[in-house]
Structure formats: structure tokens, C-alpha cells
Design a protein around this motif. Structure first.
Motif, PDB file in Angstrom:
ATOM      1  N   ASP A 244       0.812  -1.222   0.000  1.00 20.37           N
ATOM      2  CA  ASP A 244       0.000   0.000   0.000  1.00 20.37           C
ATOM      3  C   ASP A 244       0.842   1.268   0.000  1.00 20.37           C
ATOM      4  OD1 ASP A 244       0.987  -0.010   2.562  1.00 20.37           O
ATOM      5  OD2 ASP A 244      -0.968  -0.083   3.566  1.00 20.37           O
ATOM      6  N   TYR A 245       2.156   1.143  -0.282  1.00 25.18           N
ATOM      7  CA  TYR A 245       3.042   2.297  -0.505  1.00 25.18           C
ATOM      8  C   TYR A 245       3.167   3.180   0.733  1.00 25.18           C
ATOM      9  CZ  TYR A 245       0.950   0.616  -4.807  1.00 25.18           C
ATOM     10  OH  TYR A 245       0.442  -0.201  -5.792  1.00 25.18           O
ATOM     11  N   ARG A 246       3.130   2.540   1.914  1.00 22.39           N
ATOM     12  CA  ARG A 246       3.228   3.251   3.188  1.00 22.39           C
ATOM     13  C   ARG A 246       4.389   2.700   4.009  1.00 22.39           C
ATOM     14  NH1 ARG A 246      -2.436   3.327   2.225  1.00 22.39           N
ATOM     15  NH2 ARG A 246      -3.393   5.352   2.727  1.00 22.39           N
ATOM     16  N   GLU A 256       0.416  -2.880  14.790  1.00 21.05           N
ATOM     17  CA  GLU A 256       0.757  -1.602  14.168  1.00 21.05           C
ATOM     18  C   GLU A 256       0.655  -0.459  15.176  1.00 21.05           C
ATOM     19  OE1 GLU A 256      -1.719  -1.173  10.726  1.00 21.05           O
ATOM     20  OE2 GLU A 256      -1.220  -3.186   9.986  1.00 21.05           O
ATOM     21  N   ARG A 257       1.738   0.306  15.297  1.00 20.04           N
ATOM     22  CA  ARG A 257       1.730   1.501  16.145  1.00 20.04           C
ATOM     23  C   ARG A 257       1.399   2.737  15.342  1.00 20.04           C
ATOM     24  NH1 ARG A 257       6.659   1.474  20.394  1.00 20.04           N
ATOM     25  NH2 ARG A 257       5.555   3.397  20.912  1.00 20.04           N
ATOM     26  N   TRP A 258       1.878   2.812  14.090  1.00 19.98           N
ATOM     27  CA  TRP A 258       1.489   3.889  13.190  1.00 19.98           C
ATOM     28  C   TRP A 258       1.815   3.498  11.766  1.00 19.98           C
ATOM     29  CZ3 TRP A 258       5.940   5.096  10.733  1.00 19.98           C
ATOM     30  CH2 TRP A 258       7.138   5.226  11.448  1.00 19.98           C
ATOM     31  N   ARG A 259       1.257   4.251  10.832  1.00 25.27           N
ATOM     32  CA  ARG A 259       1.628   4.116   9.436  1.00 25.27           C
ATOM     33  C   ARG A 259       1.626   5.506   8.818  1.00 25.27           C
ATOM     34  NH1 ARG A 259      -3.494   1.576   6.043  1.00 25.27           N
ATOM     35  NH2 ARG A 259      -5.006   3.222   6.541  1.00 25.27           N
ATOM     36  N   VAL A 260       2.491   5.714   7.845  1.00 24.85           N
ATOM     37  CA  VAL A 260       2.603   7.007   7.174  1.00 24.85           C
ATOM     38  C   VAL A 260       2.552   6.783   5.671  1.00 24.85           C
ATOM     39  CG1 VAL A 260       3.918   8.128   9.011  1.00 24.85           C
ATOM     40  CG2 VAL A 260       5.133   6.884   7.210  1.00 24.85           C
ATOM     41  N   PRO A 261       1.836   7.627   4.925  1.00 23.90           N
ATOM     42  CA  PRO A 261       1.854   7.522   3.464  1.00 23.90           C
ATOM     43  C   PRO A 261       3.211   7.970   2.936  1.00 23.90           C
ATOM     44  CG  PRO A 261       0.625   9.459   4.144  1.00 23.90           C
ATOM     45  CD  PRO A 261       0.975   8.719   5.404  1.00 23.90           C
ATOM     46  N   LEU A 262       3.734   7.241   1.977  1.00 23.38           N
ATOM     47  CA  LEU A 262       5.031   7.582   1.396  1.00 23.38           C
ATOM     48  C   LEU A 262       4.902   7.940  -0.078  1.00 23.38           C
ATOM     49  CD1 LEU A 262       7.158   4.846   3.160  1.00 23.38           C
ATOM     50  CD2 LEU A 262       7.140   7.294   3.674  1.00 23.38           C
ATOM     51  N   ASP A 284      17.066   4.393  17.293  1.00 21.47           N
ATOM     52  CA  ASP A 284      16.164   4.774  18.381  1.00 21.47           C
ATOM     53  C   ASP A 284      15.800   6.261  18.328  1.00 21.47           C
ATOM     54  OD1 ASP A 284      18.510   5.950  19.222  1.00 21.47           O
ATOM     55  OD2 ASP A 284      18.765   4.686  20.992  1.00 21.47           O
ATOM     56  N   GLU A 285      16.269   6.962  17.278  1.00 20.04           N
ATOM     57  CA  GLU A 285      15.918   8.371  17.095  1.00 20.04           C
ATOM     58  C   GLU A 285      14.951   8.611  15.946  1.00 20.04           C
ATOM     59  OE1 GLU A 285      19.901  10.050  16.703  1.00 20.04           O
ATOM     60  OE2 GLU A 285      19.602  11.005  18.661  1.00 20.04           O
ATOM     61  N   GLY A 286      14.713   7.590  15.124  1.00 20.29           N
ATOM     62  CA  GLY A 286      13.796   7.781  14.012  1.00 20.29           C
ATOM     63  C   GLY A 286      14.060   6.804  12.889  1.00 20.29           C
ATOM     64  N   ALA A 287      13.389   7.031  11.767  1.00 19.37           N
ATOM     65  CA  ALA A 287      13.500   6.150  10.603  1.00 19.37           C
ATOM     66  C   ALA A 287      13.584   6.992   9.338  1.00 19.37           C
ATOM     67  CB  ALA A 287      12.300   5.202  10.528  1.00 19.37           C
ATOM     68  N   VAL A 288      14.213   6.424   8.315  1.00 17.51           N
ATOM     69  CA  VAL A 288      14.273   7.040   6.997  1.00 17.51           C
ATOM     70  C   VAL A 288      13.784   6.014   5.976  1.00 17.51           C
ATOM     71  CG1 VAL A 288      15.711   8.102   5.220  1.00 17.51           C
ATOM     72  CG2 VAL A 288      16.212   8.505   7.641  1.00 17.51           C
ATOM     73  N   PHE A 289      12.808   6.417   5.175  1.00 20.94           N
ATOM     74  CA  PHE A 289      12.293   5.594   4.087  1.00 20.94           C
ATOM     75  C   PHE A 289      12.782   6.178   2.762  1.00 20.94           C
ATOM     76  CE2 PHE A 289       9.188   5.328   7.530  1.00 20.94           C
ATOM     77  CZ  PHE A 289       8.930   3.974   7.621  1.00 20.94           C
ATOM     78  N   VAL A 290      13.022   5.303   1.767  1.00 18.15           N
ATOM     79  CA  VAL A 290      13.459   5.743   0.445  1.00 18.15           C
ATOM     80  C   VAL A 290      12.551   5.111  -0.608  1.00 18.15           C
ATOM     81  CG1 VAL A 290      15.340   5.805  -1.239  1.00 18.15           C
ATOM     82  CG2 VAL A 290      15.845   5.984   1.207  1.00 18.15           C
ATOM     83  N   THR A 302       4.103   6.139 -18.462  1.00 15.26           N
ATOM     84  CA  THR A 302       3.367   7.334 -18.048  1.00 15.26           C
ATOM     85  C   THR A 302       4.256   8.551 -18.208  1.00 15.26           C
ATOM     86  OG1 THR A 302       2.190   8.410 -16.224  1.00 15.26           O
ATOM     87  CG2 THR A 302       4.075   7.043 -15.632  1.00 15.26           C
ATOM     88  N   ASP A 303       3.630   9.685 -18.501  1.00  9.28           N
ATOM     89  CA  ASP A 303       4.349  10.961 -18.525  1.00  9.28           C
ATOM     90  C   ASP A 303       4.286  11.660 -17.173  1.00  9.28           C
ATOM     91  OD1 ASP A 303       5.083  10.754 -21.201  1.00  9.28           O
ATOM     92  OD2 ASP A 303       3.166  11.580 -21.889  1.00  9.28           O
ATOM     93  N   ALA A 304       3.468  11.127 -16.264  1.00  6.85           N
ATOM     94  CA  ALA A 304       3.323  11.735 -14.944  1.00  6.85           C
ATOM     95  C   ALA A 304       4.471  11.305 -14.038  1.00  6.85           C
ATOM     96  CB  ALA A 304       1.981  11.335 -14.326  1.00  6.85           C
ATOM     97  N   ARG A 305       4.726  12.100 -13.005  1.00  2.20           N
ATOM     98  CA  ARG A 305       5.734  11.774 -12.005  1.00  2.20           C
ATOM     99  C   ARG A 305       5.099  11.911 -10.627  1.00  2.20           C
ATOM    100  NH1 ARG A 305       7.181  10.489 -16.154  1.00  2.20           N
ATOM    101  NH2 ARG A 305       9.069  11.052 -17.313  1.00  2.20           N
ATOM    102  N   HIS A 306       5.205  10.861  -9.838  1.00  2.00           N
ATOM    103  CA  HIS A 306       4.691  10.962  -8.474  1.00  2.00           C
ATOM    104  C   HIS A 306       5.512  11.996  -7.709  1.00  2.00           C
ATOM    105  CE1 HIS A 306       3.423   9.979  -4.416  1.00  2.00           C
ATOM    106  NE2 HIS A 306       2.442   9.245  -4.945  1.00  2.00           N
ATOM    107  N   PRO A 307       4.880  12.894  -6.972  1.00  2.00           N
ATOM    108  CA  PRO A 307       5.647  13.928  -6.260  1.00  2.00           C
ATOM    109  C   PRO A 307       6.622  13.384  -5.232  1.00  2.00           C
ATOM    110  CG  PRO A 307       3.334  13.930  -5.580  1.00  2.00           C
ATOM    111  CD  PRO A 307       3.424  13.050  -6.783  1.00  2.00           C
ATOM    112  N   ASN A 308       6.448  12.137  -4.800  1.00  2.00           N
ATOM    113  CA  ASN A 308       7.343  11.559  -3.797  1.00  2.00           C
ATOM    114  C   ASN A 308       8.198  10.430  -4.353  1.00  2.00           C
ATOM    115  OD1 ASN A 308       6.395  13.280  -1.794  1.00  2.00           O
ATOM    116  ND2 ASN A 308       4.744  11.881  -1.226  1.00  2.00           N
ATOM    117  N   GLU A 309       8.375  10.376  -5.689  1.00  2.00           N
ATOM    118  CA  GLU A 309       9.284   9.375  -6.227  1.00  2.00           C
ATOM    119  C   GLU A 309      10.723   9.745  -5.875  1.00  2.00           C
ATOM    120  OE1 GLU A 309       9.437   9.121 -10.491  1.00  2.00           O
ATOM    121  OE2 GLU A 309      10.448  11.038 -10.694  1.00  2.00           O
TER     122      GLU A 309
END
Length: 421
Positions: A244-246, A256-262, A284-290, A302-309
């Protein structure tokens, strides 16, 4: 800040990459003052990176027969363990001087390749260590046809726990497609990016001592796509969901404690597009998603680009978005050391902008730290104790026709990482 110059070393000749990334064919890790590079022709090359500056001197080289690609490498027991994509799917352990300690061919468990095609070869998808053991996830993919003539995907996969002498303490076998491992003294987390068969869990957390499942989790979405990456925390795990791209934070039982849209489906100029979150690193200070490439919901072009690609997103352990920054193109993996991570920027196969080729360094809390610009694409990276290294590969984009870059190793200095994990 951008680092334009850095010590480099030639890695030899390799056919240039093309517009579409074709999977990993190089790897690099840092161990005992050496950068050990696994190359596209199966060789290992070790370079001294302990000097503050100047040329990188090759200390040893280990050659192989055949035409494998070394696609994974981790430090282990004072040396290095590597994994191949090859007909044999070999895992090897070398000491710091390059001498072979032990080797293991995964094809004996996974079966022979259906054809001598790159993506059908046995593939060591991920390696991880906890100090005492080295864990490996290997898989083999094949195409099958059912009684109705439908084309089906099938995987054979095994997770291995190796002792320092190469003995196998346990294995865990499924028909899912493992893509990533993380491990500590007690647990081994396995992320499965595709589940087309009986195995229907995108994440399995195994007991490090015996390989038995402790708990499992799945995004619960339709289709075969499940989890892109996993990072263990003391009280659970963080995962990037292909379903689900999160991004998710899970507690020690998989709740699940939380989920964030990516990079969730978004309408761009009338085209609904998304991007897969392929990687995650957590402390223990955070997370980084790529995230990775843009895809449309219908078809492939597609000619479109997702703003978070092609974006790195920093998130607190409470689930709050702190920062985001571009990574330039598809990243095949991350180099990590405590709060530091190195993201190799390879092809952006839709835009093909060579100005985006770079190694980018980030801090989990503070975001972008430094950028090393390259001519070719950056396909592998490692970082440890104030040193970052990256493998650059040459590339020829189909609409340009000329070669950019070279097959070489780069080294740059970094801030010394916080030891928190």
C-alpha cells in the motif's frame, strides 16, 4: 553541500548500464580498514581506505571462474561474506587478506536455473550479521504455466544462519521472495517483496537461535506485492510496504503503532501514479524511508511523475514526518552506520537526467548532509566510522547513445555516526 572530488580507484571494464536498471551487479562493504568491492564479473577487489586522502591502493584481488555477479557483501568475523547472482548462487567468506575461509552453493537447495537468464539465476538477495552468525536470504525465480495456460510466478527461497566456520545452524524455507534481512542477537527479520504462493506474510521475524518464527505481519493488501525492506528496533520493527506504498512501525508482536503515506496513489494530470517504498533504516531516534520509480495504475508507461518518487523521508519514532529530500534515481540498497545512511542514486529511467547521478548522505534526524556527484550511476554504497564508499557504473541512456562515467570506487569522509541503533 556537494563533494565534487574524492579519491577513486578503477574497477576494470564492465558493460554500461542502460536506461532501465537491470538489477544489482556490484556490491561494496567496509571491514578492517578496507573497502571490499564485489564486481559484475564475480571478482572481489579490496582497497585500503584507512588513509585520510590520496589514491586508493588495491590490497588484494580474488578471481572467480564463470560469469557471476557479486550482489551482496557484509563484514563478518574480521573478514567479509559475499553473495552472488549466478548459476551456483554462491555465498563465500574471506578473511581480511582475501583468503577463502568457506563457501556454500545455494543452488543445491533452490534448484537449478530454469534458463541461463539473469533474473532466473539463483540470487543471494540479502546478507546480515549479528556478530556471531551471518544470515543470508537466497531465492530462485521461475515461470510456470497452469492447466488453463495462465503464466504464473514461482519462487524457491531459503534463509540461512551460518556460523563463523561456515556451518549451518538452521534454515527457514518458503515459496515467497525474500528481499531484505535485518538481525540482532535475538531476532532475524525477513522481508518478502512478493508472495505468489502458499507463503502469505510480507514480514517474518525469526528466533536467532533456532530459526523458528516469533511473529509475522502483512499489509493485508491484494496482489503479490508485500514488503520492500525491514529495520529492527529494540521493541519491534519498521517496514516499507509495497502493498500500500506506506511505512509502518510495528511493536514486538507485530501490532501496528502507526503508518505514514510515502508514495500512495495520486492523480497527476489525469493519470493515477504511485511509487514503491523500497528501503528503510531505523535507529532509536527515528527512521528514513526511500522510495523508487513512478508507475501508473494502468500499464507501465506514463508521462506523470509521483511527487514523492526517488525521495528520502525522515520520520520520528512517533510517526511524525521531519524532512524529505531527493535521492536522484533508483537506489538498489543503502549503506548505514548508526544515524548515518548513504543512498546510491542510479537510473531515473523515465527522466534520464545525468545531473542527478550521485551518492547522497543523510542523518536520520537532520536529513541531508553531503552529496558526491558522479558521471555514471551509483549502484552500491557503504559507510562506517567516518568513511563512505560508493561504486559507480558507466551508463548509456537509449535516447543519448554515448557512455557516461566509469566502473570505479569512490571514497569520501563523513561525520562519525552516532552509535545508537
Amino acid at each position: 553541500m556537494s563533494s565534487q572530488r574524492a579519491p577513486t580507484a578503477d574497477l576494470g571494464d564492465v558493460a554500461p548500464a542502460r536506461s532501465r536498471h537491470q538489477g544489482r551487479r556490484s556490491a561494496v562493504t567496509l571491514t578492517s580498514g578496507l573497502a571490499v568491492v564485489g564486481t559484475a564479473d564475480g571478482d572481489l577487489q579490496a582497497f585500503d581506505v584507512s588513509a585520510d586522502a590520496g589514491p586508493l591502493h588495491r590490497r588484494w584481488q580474488y578471481g572467480t571462474d564463470g560469469e557471476p555477479s557479486v550482489v551482496a557483501a557484509v563484514p563478518f568475523d574480521g573478514g567479509v561474506v559475499t553473495g552472488e547472482r549466478s548459476a551456483r548462487g554462491e555465498i563465500r567468506c574471506h578473511d581480511a587478506g582475501g583468503d577463502l575461509r568457506w563457501r556454500y552453493e545455494t543452488r543445491g537447495d533452490l534448484g537449478e536455473a530454469q534458463q541461463e537468464t539473469r533474473f532466473l539465476l539463483p540470487f543471494v538477495a540479502s546478507l546480515a550479521t549479528d556478530g556471531d552468525r551471518c544470515y543470508a536470504a537466497a531465492r530462485r525465480y521461475e515461470r510456470r504455466t497452469d492447466d488453463d495456460g495462465n503464466d504464473l510466478r514461482h519462487f524457491e527461497s531459503v534463509v540461512y544462519a551460518f556460523g563463523a566456520d561456515g556451518s549451518i545452524d538452521w534454515t527457514y524455507r518458503t515459496d515467497g521472495s525474500p528481499i531484505s534481512l535485518d538481525a540482532d542477537k535475538n531476532r532475524v527479520a525477513v522481508a518478502y517483496n512478493r508472495c505468489p504462493g502458499d507463503h502469505q506474510h510480507g514480514l517474518v521475524v525469526l528466533d536467532a537461535d533456532d530459526g523458528d518464527p516469533r511473529w509475522m505481519w502483512d499489509p493485508g493488501t491484494d496482489g503479490q506485492r508485500r514488503v520492500g525492506d525491514v529495520a529492527l528496533l529494540a521493541d519491534g520493527a519498521v517496514v516499507s510496504s509495497h502493498g500500500d506504498y506506506r511505512g509502518y512501525r510495528l511493536d514486538s508482536g507485530g501490532r501496528e503503532r502507526w503508518r505514514v503515506p510515502l508514495a500512495t496513489p495520486t492523480d497527476v494530470a489525469g493519470d493515477t501514479v504511485y511509487a514503491y517504498p523500497n528501503h528503510v533504516h531505523a535507529t532509536d531516534e527515528g527512521a528514513v524511508f526511500v522510495t523508487g520509480n513512478t508507475y501508473p495504475e494502468d500499464g507501465r508507461e506514463t508521462d506523470a511523475r509521483h511527487p514523492n518518487e526517488h525521495t528520502a523521508a525522515g520520520v520520528s519514532l512517533d510517526g511524525n514526518r521531519r524532512w524529505d529530500a531527493p535521492v536522484g534515481g533508483f537506489a538498489s540498497g543503502l549503506g548505514t552506520d548508526g544515524s548515518l545512511l548513504a543512498v546510491p542514486g542510479a537510473q531515473n529511467f523515465r527522466d534520464r537526467d545525468a545531473d542527478d547521478h550521485a551518492l547522497r548522505l543523510f542523518d536520520v534526524v537532520d536529513g541531508p548532509l553531503d552529496t558526491l556527484d558522479t558521471d555514471g550511476v551509483v549502484t552500491a554504497a557503504a559507510v562506517s566510522d567516518g568513511t563512505a564508499v560508493a561504486v559507480e557504473e558507466p551508463v548509456v541512456y537509449h535516447d543519448e547513445g554515448h557512455e557516461r562515467g566509469a566502473y570505479r570506487l569512490h571514497r569520501i569522509e563523513t561525520p562519525v555516526a552516532d552509535a545508537s541503533t
